[in-house]
Scaffold this active site. Structure first.
Site, PDB file in Angstrom:
ATOM      1  N   ARG A  72      30.017  62.852 -37.329  1.00  0.00           N
ATOM      2  CA  ARG A  72      28.953  61.841 -37.375  1.00  0.00           C
ATOM      3  C   ARG A  72      28.585  61.363 -35.985  1.00  0.00           C
ATOM      4  NH1 ARG A  72      28.204  59.255 -42.532  1.00  0.00           N
ATOM      5  NH2 ARG A  72      29.380  60.482 -44.020  1.00  0.00           N
TER       6      ARG A  72
ATOM      7  N   ASN B  72      16.433  50.864 -44.473  1.00  0.00           N
ATOM      8  CA  ASN B  72      16.710  50.266 -45.781  1.00  0.00           C
ATOM      9  C   ASN B  72      16.188  48.832 -45.853  1.00  0.00           C
ATOM     10  OD1 ASN B  72      17.875  52.484 -46.926  1.00  0.00           O
ATOM     11  ND2 ASN B  72      19.978  51.857 -46.498  1.00  0.00           N
TER      12      ASN B  72
ATOM     13  N   SER C 110      32.196  56.346 -65.229  1.00  0.00           N
ATOM     14  CA  SER C 110      31.514  56.216 -63.939  1.00  0.00           C
ATOM     15  C   SER C 110      30.524  57.368 -63.752  1.00  0.00           C
ATOM     16  CB  SER C 110      32.589  56.228 -62.837  1.00  0.00           C
ATOM     17  OG  SER C 110      32.012  56.199 -61.560  1.00  0.00           O
TER      18      SER C 110
ATOM     19  N   HIS D  38      27.937  55.275 -55.907  1.00  0.00           N
ATOM     20  CA  HIS D  38      28.157  55.023 -54.484  1.00  0.00           C
ATOM     21  C   HIS D  38      29.650  54.885 -54.147  1.00  0.00           C
ATOM     22  CE1 HIS D  38      27.902  52.456 -50.754  1.00  0.00           C
ATOM     23  NE2 HIS D  38      26.933  53.309 -50.506  1.00  0.00           N
TER      24      HIS D  38
ATOM     25  N   GLU E 129      24.334  52.960 -61.392  1.00  0.00           N
ATOM     26  CA  GLU E 129      23.322  52.367 -60.510  1.00  0.00           C
ATOM     27  C   GLU E 129      21.966  52.410 -61.190  1.00  0.00           C
ATOM     28  OE1 GLU E 129      23.313  54.179 -56.580  1.00  0.00           O
ATOM     29  OE2 GLU E 129      25.476  54.493 -56.647  1.00  0.00           O
TER      30      GLU E 129
ATOM     31  N   SER F 202      19.838  56.350 -54.410  1.00  0.00           N
ATOM     32  CA  SER F 202      19.026  56.435 -53.191  1.00  0.00           C
ATOM     33  C   SER F 202      18.984  57.821 -52.581  1.00  0.00           C
ATOM     34  CB  SER F 202      19.527  55.437 -52.163  1.00  0.00           C
ATOM     35  OG  SER F 202      20.621  55.966 -51.460  1.00  0.00           O
TER      36      SER F 202
ATOM     37  N   ASP G 170      24.818  48.586 -60.437  1.00  0.00           N
ATOM     38  CA  ASP G 170      24.522  48.427 -59.013  1.00  0.00           C
ATOM     39  C   ASP G 170      23.008  48.539 -58.835  1.00  0.00           C
ATOM     40  OD1 ASP G 170      23.805  49.335 -56.358  1.00  0.00           O
ATOM     41  OD2 ASP G 170      25.899  49.838 -55.964  1.00  0.00           O
TER      42      ASP G 170
ATOM     43  N   HIS H 224      19.560  49.247 -54.425  1.00  0.00           N
ATOM     44  CA  HIS H 224      18.307  49.802 -53.893  1.00  0.00           C
ATOM     45  C   HIS H 224      17.085  49.304 -54.643  1.00  0.00           C
ATOM     46  CE1 HIS H 224      20.095  52.401 -50.912  1.00  0.00           C
ATOM     47  NE2 HIS H 224      21.059  52.599 -51.784  1.00  0.00           N
TER      48      HIS H 224
ATOM     49  N   THR I 106      22.593  43.703 -53.141  1.00  0.00           N
ATOM     50  CA  THR I 106      22.829  43.429 -51.725  1.00  0.00           C
ATOM     51  C   THR I 106      21.709  42.542 -51.191  1.00  0.00           C
ATOM     52  OG1 THR I 106      23.240  44.404 -49.551  1.00  0.00           O
ATOM     53  CG2 THR I 106      21.553  45.460 -50.879  1.00  0.00           C
TER      54      THR I 106
ATOM     55  N   LYS J 285      19.278  45.100 -47.984  1.00  0.00           N
ATOM     56  CA  LYS J 285      18.249  46.150 -48.047  1.00  0.00           C
ATOM     57  C   LYS J 285      16.890  45.497 -48.332  1.00  0.00           C
ATOM     58  CE  LYS J 285      21.870  49.520 -48.572  1.00  0.00           C
ATOM     59  NZ  LYS J 285      22.663  50.434 -49.395  1.00  0.00           N
TER      60      LYS J 285
ATOM     61  N   THR K   8      38.523  36.345 -46.888  1.00  0.00           N
ATOM     62  CA  THR K   8      37.652  36.755 -45.791  1.00  0.00           C
ATOM     63  C   THR K   8      36.668  35.626 -45.492  1.00  0.00           C
ATOM     64  OG1 THR K   8      36.237  38.552 -44.994  1.00  0.00           O
ATOM     65  CG2 THR K   8      35.928  37.901 -47.271  1.00  0.00           C
ATOM     66  N   THR K   9      36.282  35.532 -44.248  1.00  0.00           N
ATOM     67  CA  THR K   9      35.368  34.471 -43.824  1.00  0.00           C
ATOM     68  C   THR K   9      34.028  34.620 -44.534  1.00  0.00           C
ATOM     69  OG1 THR K   9      36.469  34.401 -41.694  1.00  0.00           O
ATOM     70  CG2 THR K   9      34.249  33.461 -41.791  1.00  0.00           C
TER      71      THR K   9
ATOM     72  N   THR L 253      27.477  63.792 -48.789  1.00  0.00           N
ATOM     73  CA  THR L 253      26.628  62.800 -49.451  1.00  0.00           C
ATOM     74  C   THR L 253      25.771  63.465 -50.531  1.00  0.00           C
ATOM     75  OG1 THR L 253      26.562  61.630 -47.343  1.00  0.00           O
ATOM     76  CG2 THR L 253      25.004  60.913 -49.006  1.00  0.00           C
TER      77      THR L 253
HETATM   78  C1  LIG Z   1      24.226  50.470 -49.366  1.00  0.00           C
HETATM   79  C2  LIG Z   1      24.852  50.512 -50.738  1.00  0.00           C
HETATM   80  C3  LIG Z   1      25.867  49.624 -51.088  1.00  0.00           C
HETATM   81  C4  LIG Z   1      26.505  48.723 -50.086  1.00  0.00           C
HETATM   82  O1  LIG Z   1      25.694  47.646 -49.746  1.00  0.00           O
HETATM   83  P1  LIG Z   1      25.883  46.987 -48.314  1.00  0.00           P
HETATM   84  O2  LIG Z   1      25.320  45.621 -48.474  1.00  0.00           O
HETATM   85  O3  LIG Z   1      25.139  47.849 -47.338  1.00  0.00           O
HETATM   86  O4  LIG Z   1      27.345  46.977 -48.009  1.00  0.00           O
HETATM   87  C5  LIG Z   1      26.291  49.575 -52.401  1.00  0.00           C
HETATM   88  N1  LIG Z   1      25.783  50.417 -53.324  1.00  0.00           N
HETATM   89  C6  LIG Z   1      24.837  51.315 -53.019  1.00  0.00           C
HETATM   90  C7  LIG Z   1      24.313  52.221 -54.076  1.00  0.00           C
HETATM   91  C8  LIG Z   1      24.359  51.410 -51.701  1.00  0.00           C
HETATM   92  O5  LIG Z   1      23.469  52.344 -51.384  1.00  0.00           O
END
Ligand SMILES: *Cc1c(COP(=O)(O)O)cnc(C)c1O
Length: 405
Positions: free
Chosen positions: A22, A51, A139, A144, A187, A191, A216, A219, A247, A250, A279-280, A365
């Site tokens: 990478r 994104n 699953s 992801h 999901e 993506s 999820d 996206h 998230t 994105k 975690t903070t 990927t």
């Molecule tokens: C990017 C992504 C995540 C993680 O989200 P982040 O906020 O970037 O950590 C989770 N699930 C899918 C499908 C993603 O593409």
């Protein structure tokens, strides 16, 4: 030198030999020029793979919200949620996200990755049917890495169903012991393949076998549905999904992850998930900016409408030029290349010769032979920019461009 160093070098050599090493292209976002970025040498690059799908990360209102919060509350939260890291804005954002998805409660995490990993592990390590009864997690095979991390890192029995394949999921559910706790994890928008899950049918099937559903919408949030509540909102099926994960990084253009669901479930995860507790919490500027972004996108569909108009415009141009656009049901337009080295070379030529950037997506990927460029138009890509991209791709992909698709 420690033996581990030798191991690292050998592994890296292997990775390089397989063409999987990478390297990261250094590109600086320019808030006032998006989607034009800047390279370290000062040259401008037109980016086709952000994104920050709607450009919310560079919207004046969101930047202003972040700046004001930084001035009034500082750059960092200074503690976990338990140790002074819970500002009123954190509660507001959680309530806003719960409301967006029509759920009772929301819970913030430091990223979408962490939300999936922490929430899934917390659910799947629980013992609702007694200590001897493990969860069975169904699953989707294209889930992801963050979901896989949560599922594989738990005690659950994992059953992988073929991508978006209702019949296969039904067979696996039917074959599972009736009394085992079950979760279907999937999901909405995938993506890399740009396709969309039949959420309503999956939930209906899960319901028939007493399975919970975990979706999820990373996206899709901000982009789909009348208020940006994702595909589950667009399709009117959000009430059938037990837990929606998203998230803020994105479509909402900021940073952080979250889940939304029933109050007891969210409260349980809040109480047991180490990835939430230890975690903070998110920095105040991020929380306040995300709140501004979510609120804007809920009441104003303008950017969503533009995004899909721009996506259709680019897709039509790519197809008219005979370029190998893959099947897409979403705002993502994958362009089939089909070989790792070529995929990287195409991306590099776009950058060096045409000052444009599109991410090369290679194995693991996507499957070998499925290597592609991932193109995500945004509301700010103009017709002239699209013409530039099509002209460049036509040159770079000659003469093999008709081999694919
Ligand atoms: C990017 C992504 C995540 C993680 O989200 P982040 O906020 O970037 O950590 C989770 N699930 C899918 C499908 C993603 O593409």
């Amino acid at each position: 030198m420690h033996r581990f160093h030798d191991f690292c070098r050998r592994s890296l050599d292997d990775i390089k030999r397989q063409g999987r090493y990478r390297t990261f292209t250094s590109l600086q976002k320019q808030a006032d020029r998006f989607p034009l970025y800047r390279r370290p040498d000062g040259r401008e690059v037109l980016v086709w793979s952000s994104n920050d799908y709607l450009g919310m990360g560079v919207s004046a209102a969101v930047i202003e919200a972040a700046a004001e919060a930084a001035h009034s509350m500082g750059a960092g939260a200074g503690g976990t949620r338990n140790i002074g890291g819970t500002s009123p804005q954190v509660h507001e954002l959680e309530a806003e996200l719960a409301d967006l998805h029509g759920k009772q409660a929301g819970l913030l995490f430091t990223s979408g990755f962490v939300s999936n990993q922490a929430a899934l592990a917390a659910i799947l390590n629980s013992t609702p049917e007694g200590p001897d009864r493990r969860w069975i997690c169904f699953s989707d095979e294209k889930n992801h890495a963050s979901m896989i991390a949560g599922i594989k890192g738990s005690r659950a029995v994992v059953q992988i169903f073929r991508h978006n394949d209702i019949a296969h999921l039904g067979e696996l559910l039917a074959a599972a012991p009736a009394d085992a706790p079950k979760l279907v994890a999937f999901e909405s928008v995938y993506s890399m393949d740009a396709d969309i899950a039949p959420i309503g049918r999956i939930c209906e099937l899960a319901g028939r076998f007493g399975a919970m559903t975990y979706l999820d919408e990373v996206h899709a949030v901000g982009l789909y549905g009348p208020q940006g509540g994702g595909v589950s909102e667009r399709d009117g099926v959000a009430p059938c999904v037990d837990i929606i994960e998203g998230t803020l990084a994105k479509g909402f253009g900021c940073h952080g992850g979250y889940i939304a669901g029933d109050a007891e479930v969210v409260d349980y995860i809040r109480s047991v998930a180490p990835g939430f507790i230890f975690t903070t919490s998110l920095p105040p500027p991020t929380v306040v900016a995300a709140l501004a972004s979510v609120r804007h996108l809920r009441r104003d569909p303008d950017l969503r409408v533009k995004l899909f108009e721009r996506t259709a415009a680019l897709k039509a141009r790519l197809l008219a030029a005979g370029l190998p656009v893959m099947h897409s049901e979403s705002h993502i337009l994958p362009l089939h290349i089909g070989e790792a080295a070529r995929c990287r070379a195409v991306s590099q030529r776009l950058l060096d010769e045409f000052a444009m950037y599109a991410t090369p997506i290679n194995y693991p990927t996507v499957p070998r032979g499925g290597e592609r460029l991932r193109i995500t138009p945004c509301p700010f890509h103009t017709d002239a920019m699209m013409d530039r991209l099509v002209d460049a791709l036509t040159i770079v992909l000659e003469p093999e461009r008709r081999v694919a698709a």
